[in-house]
Design a protein around this motif. Structure first.
Motif, PDB file in Angstrom:
ATOM      1  N   LYS A 270      -0.717  24.440   5.525  1.00 26.04           N
ATOM      2  CA  LYS A 270       0.566  24.026   6.088  1.00 26.04           C
ATOM      3  C   LYS A 270       1.209  25.237   6.782  1.00 26.04           C
ATOM      4  CE  LYS A 270       1.273  20.688   2.357  1.00 26.04           C
ATOM      5  NZ  LYS A 270       2.085  20.331   1.168  1.00 26.04           N
ATOM      6  N   GLU A 271       2.154  24.950   7.646  1.00 27.77           N
ATOM      7  CA  GLU A 271       2.888  26.024   8.314  1.00 27.77           C
ATOM      8  C   GLU A 271       4.319  26.040   7.798  1.00 27.77           C
ATOM      9  OE1 GLU A 271       4.581  27.099  12.746  1.00 27.77           O
ATOM     10  OE2 GLU A 271       2.586  26.196  12.587  1.00 27.77           O
ATOM     11  N   TYR A 272       4.834  27.264   7.570  1.00 27.45           N
ATOM     12  CA  TYR A 272       6.187  27.432   7.076  1.00 27.45           C
ATOM     13  C   TYR A 272       6.987  28.309   8.028  1.00 27.45           C
ATOM     14  CZ  TYR A 272       3.949  25.822   2.771  1.00 27.45           C
ATOM     15  OH  TYR A 272       3.239  25.087   1.848  1.00 27.45           O
ATOM     16  N   ARG A 273       8.280  28.006   8.144  1.00 30.59           N
ATOM     17  CA  ARG A 273       9.159  28.816   8.988  1.00 30.59           C
ATOM     18  C   ARG A 273      10.504  29.010   8.302  1.00 30.59           C
ATOM     19  NH1 ARG A 273       8.412  26.424  15.174  1.00 30.59           N
ATOM     20  NH2 ARG A 273       6.118  26.266  15.120  1.00 30.59           N
ATOM     21  N   SER A 274      11.100  30.180   8.563  1.00 30.32           N
ATOM     22  CA  SER A 274      12.439  30.457   8.055  1.00 30.32           C
ATOM     23  C   SER A 274      13.160  31.402   9.003  1.00 30.32           C
ATOM     24  CB  SER A 274      12.374  31.090   6.660  1.00 30.32           C
ATOM     25  OG  SER A 274      13.675  31.409   6.206  1.00 30.32           O
ATOM     26  N   GLU A 275      14.451  31.214   9.141  1.00 32.29           N
ATOM     27  CA  GLU A 275      15.249  32.092   9.994  1.00 32.29           C
ATOM     28  C   GLU A 275      15.551  33.411   9.302  1.00 32.29           C
ATOM     29  OE1 GLU A 275      18.713  30.114  11.376  1.00 32.29           O
ATOM     30  OE2 GLU A 275      17.600  28.556  12.468  1.00 32.29           O
ATOM     31  N   LYS A 276      15.592  33.397   7.969  1.00 29.07           N
ATOM     32  CA  LYS A 276      15.933  34.610   7.225  1.00 29.07           C
ATOM     33  C   LYS A 276      14.973  34.788   6.060  1.00 29.07           C
ATOM     34  CE  LYS A 276      20.891  34.595   8.273  1.00 29.07           C
ATOM     35  NZ  LYS A 276      22.270  34.581   7.691  1.00 29.07           N
ATOM     36  N   ILE A 277      14.616  36.032   5.789  1.00 32.60           N
ATOM     37  CA  ILE A 277      13.822  36.371   4.612  1.00 32.60           C
ATOM     38  C   ILE A 277      14.466  37.567   3.926  1.00 32.60           C
ATOM     39  CG2 ILE A 277      11.667  35.446   5.540  1.00 32.60           C
ATOM     40  CD1 ILE A 277      10.836  38.293   6.224  1.00 32.60           C
ATOM     41  N   VAL A 278      13.943  37.926   2.751  1.00 28.08           N
ATOM     42  CA  VAL A 278      14.550  38.999   1.954  1.00 28.08           C
ATOM     43  C   VAL A 278      13.719  40.273   1.985  1.00 28.08           C
ATOM     44  CG1 VAL A 278      15.234  39.679  -0.393  1.00 28.08           C
ATOM     45  CG2 VAL A 278      15.733  37.364   0.443  1.00 28.08           C
ATOM     46  N   ASP A 279      12.404  40.169   1.777  1.00 28.55           N
ATOM     47  CA  ASP A 279      11.561  41.360   1.637  1.00 28.55           C
ATOM     48  C   ASP A 279      10.147  41.031   2.101  1.00 28.55           C
ATOM     49  OD1 ASP A 279      10.285  43.716   0.864  1.00 28.55           O
ATOM     50  OD2 ASP A 279      11.439  43.883  -0.992  1.00 28.55           O
ATOM     51  N   GLN A 303      -7.090  23.357  -1.861  1.00 29.40           N
ATOM     52  CA  GLN A 303      -6.049  23.586  -2.872  1.00 29.40           C
ATOM     53  C   GLN A 303      -5.765  25.082  -3.029  1.00 29.40           C
ATOM     54  OE1 GLN A 303      -8.022  21.517  -6.127  1.00 29.40           O
ATOM     55  NE2 GLN A 303      -6.489  19.885  -6.104  1.00 29.40           N
ATOM     56  N   SER A 304      -6.811  25.884  -3.048  1.00 29.26           N
ATOM     57  CA  SER A 304      -6.639  27.332  -3.178  1.00 29.26           C
ATOM     58  C   SER A 304      -5.890  27.895  -1.982  1.00 29.26           C
ATOM     59  CB  SER A 304      -8.005  28.016  -3.316  1.00 29.26           C
ATOM     60  OG  SER A 304      -8.694  27.550  -4.461  1.00 29.26           O
ATOM     61  N   LEU A 305      -6.247  27.433  -0.790  1.00 30.69           N
ATOM     62  CA  LEU A 305      -5.583  27.874   0.427  1.00 30.69           C
ATOM     63  C   LEU A 305      -4.116  27.482   0.429  1.00 30.69           C
ATOM     64  CD1 LEU A 305      -5.704  28.965   3.377  1.00 30.69           C
ATOM     65  CD2 LEU A 305      -6.281  26.635   4.066  1.00 30.69           C
ATOM     66  N   ASP A 306      -3.837  26.240   0.073  1.00 32.64           N
ATOM     67  CA  ASP A 306      -2.447  25.766   0.087  1.00 32.64           C
ATOM     68  C   ASP A 306      -1.583  26.533  -0.907  1.00 32.64           C
ATOM     69  OD1 ASP A 306      -2.989  23.913   2.055  1.00 32.64           O
ATOM     70  OD2 ASP A 306      -3.307  22.247   0.658  1.00 32.64           O
ATOM     71  N   PHE A 307      -2.136  26.792  -2.090  1.00 33.39           N
ATOM     72  CA  PHE A 307      -1.362  27.549  -3.077  1.00 33.39           C
ATOM     73  C   PHE A 307      -1.116  28.976  -2.598  1.00 33.39           C
ATOM     74  CE2 PHE A 307      -0.880  30.361  -6.703  1.00 33.39           C
ATOM     75  CZ  PHE A 307       0.112  29.722  -7.438  1.00 33.39           C
ATOM     76  N   ALA A 308      -2.155  29.630  -2.069  1.00 28.59           N
ATOM     77  CA  ALA A 308      -2.026  31.015  -1.617  1.00 28.59           C
ATOM     78  C   ALA A 308      -1.005  31.137  -0.501  1.00 28.59           C
ATOM     79  CB  ALA A 308      -3.384  31.538  -1.146  1.00 28.59           C
ATOM     80  N   THR A 309      -1.026  30.205   0.433  1.00 32.76           N
ATOM     81  CA  THR A 309      -0.092  30.256   1.557  1.00 32.76           C
ATOM     82  C   THR A 309       1.338  30.058   1.090  1.00 32.76           C
ATOM     83  OG1 THR A 309      -1.856  29.296   2.918  1.00 32.76           O
ATOM     84  CG2 THR A 309       0.343  29.366   3.875  1.00 32.76           C
ATOM     85  N   ALA A 310       1.543  29.089   0.226  1.00 36.94           N
ATOM     86  CA  ALA A 310       2.888  28.848  -0.312  1.00 36.94           C
ATOM     87  C   ALA A 310       3.365  30.038  -1.141  1.00 36.94           C
ATOM     88  CB  ALA A 310       2.890  27.574  -1.150  1.00 36.94           C
ATOM     89  N   ALA A 311       2.463  30.643  -1.903  1.00 36.23           N
ATOM     90  CA  ALA A 311       2.816  31.804  -2.720  1.00 36.23           C
ATOM     91  C   ALA A 311       3.248  32.974  -1.838  1.00 36.23           C
ATOM     92  CB  ALA A 311       1.647  32.202  -3.605  1.00 36.23           C
TER      93      ALA A 311
END
Length: 344
Positions: A270-279, A303-311
């Motif tokens: 999956k692809e994730y986006r955010s305008e702000k991050i912390v570190d 499943q391994s890929l999805d978990f790693a990306t989200a992590a």
């Protein structure tokens, strides 16, 4: 359960603020880290038997650090006492390790000067099924590169699964060798290689056309990921899994996705986006830990890929070198930032 042994240099990250107020306030935030310790920390948090091998001087500061690491449920019995100093680096708060502003103070550290022939590998590898290190280790010194090779030969002889993160840090390669002169001999022992297209180009000689970055299109990145992954496996037959991360920083924020190539198939996250991050520090380490977590628990490649990306993405919102997000919360925290129309 067999342990995952993480091998690398423990570092203290010193974080002066950009404005220089630390001078007036006599206050400098710091974090305990190092790429492989960040991986070990995440794995321990997620319930995977995690161990750590590094070198530290034999003094009270090291004793305090080891107590701290053990408090994270990480096995430190393999840690070697050697040398006189712990590695440091300085990085302004919120900046990235690849940023030009990073300042390393790691020369002649305990880890960088640990010689071959000193470690009892028979003892170190007891009850170990997975050995992980990063390309930062051989970047430090010829002695460290030699030790990496010794470790890989010993792990391979025992049938231990081996992974590498192709972290490229230009400022560390200062002892007369280029990555391309060192890394191929090490990657030849690895079962899983994680990194990105440009790290594989710089360190393994797998070319990436210039137009890929110029056009900045996801479909081209995915196409190149398939090509680079296939080429990597052709060069290194022992490798069975190749993961590539794609993190792009823009004025409007960050976007993140990744790929995993194994058994002839390219899996896309999956692809994730955010305008702000912390570190930004440690997101790649968290990704690597996520892959180990998935494969260790025999989850599917997707499943391994999805978990790693989200992590990895969820780590961008944690102010420390290592994640503090529990495994059961990883995908839920990232889900709010998912881009539904991402390419699969």
């Amino acid at each position: 359960m067999a342990k995952v042994l993480n091998f690398g240099e423990l570092l203290l990250r010193i974080c002066p603020d950009v404005e220089g107020n630390w001078l007036k306030n006599n206050n400098l935030p710091f974090y305990v880290g190092g790429a492989e310790l960040n991986v070990a920390t995440a794995l321990a948090l997620w319930g995977i038997p995690s161990a750590y091998l590094t070198a530290l001087p034999d003094n009270t500061l090291s004793a305090q650090l080891l107590d701290y690491i053990r408090g994270l449920n990480i096995d430190t019995t393999a840690v070697q006492h050697h040398g006189d100093r712990i590695g440091l680096y300085y990085l302004h708060q919120g900046k990235d390790m690849k940023n030009a502003g990073v300042i390393y103070d790691r020369a002649n550290s305990s880890f960088a000067t640990l010689p071959t022939g000193k470690i009892d590998w028979e003892e170190v590898f007891k009850e170990v099924s997975w050995f992980h290190f990063s390309a930062i280790c051989p970047a430090l010194s010829q002695m460290a590169a030699n030790l990496c090779l010794e470790a890989l030969q010993e792990a391979s002889a025992r049938g231990i699964y081996i992974s590498i993160d192709l972290n490229y840090r230009a400022k560390l390669w200062k002892y007369g060798k280029e990555p391309l002169e060192v890394l191929p001999a090490l990657v030849g022992y690895c079962d899983l290689v994680m990194g990105n297209l440009w790290a594989a180009e710089k360190m393994l000689g797998i070319p990436v056309p210039d137009y890929i970055a110029v056009q900045d299109k996801k479909e081209l990145y995915l196409e190149q990921s398939l090509k680079s992954s296939t080429a990597l496996m052709g060069l290194f037959p022992k490798c069975k899994v190749v993961a590539n991360t794609f993190r792009f920083d823009y004025e409007q924020g960050v976007k993140y996705y990744s790929t995993l190539f194994t058994e002839g198939h390219l899996h896309v996250s999956k692809e994730y986006r955010s305008e702000k991050i912390v570190d930004k520090v440690g997101s790649g380490d968290c990704y690597m830990a996520g892959l180990i977590y998935g494969f260790y628990l025999r989850k599917s490649a997707q499943q391994s890929l999805d978990f790693a990306t989200a992590a990895a993405f969820s780590k961008l919102f944690v102010e420390s070198d290592a994640t503090t997000v529990k495994s059961e919360d990883v995908q839920q925290k990232a889900a709010a930032y998912e881009i539904i129309e991402s390419i699969h």
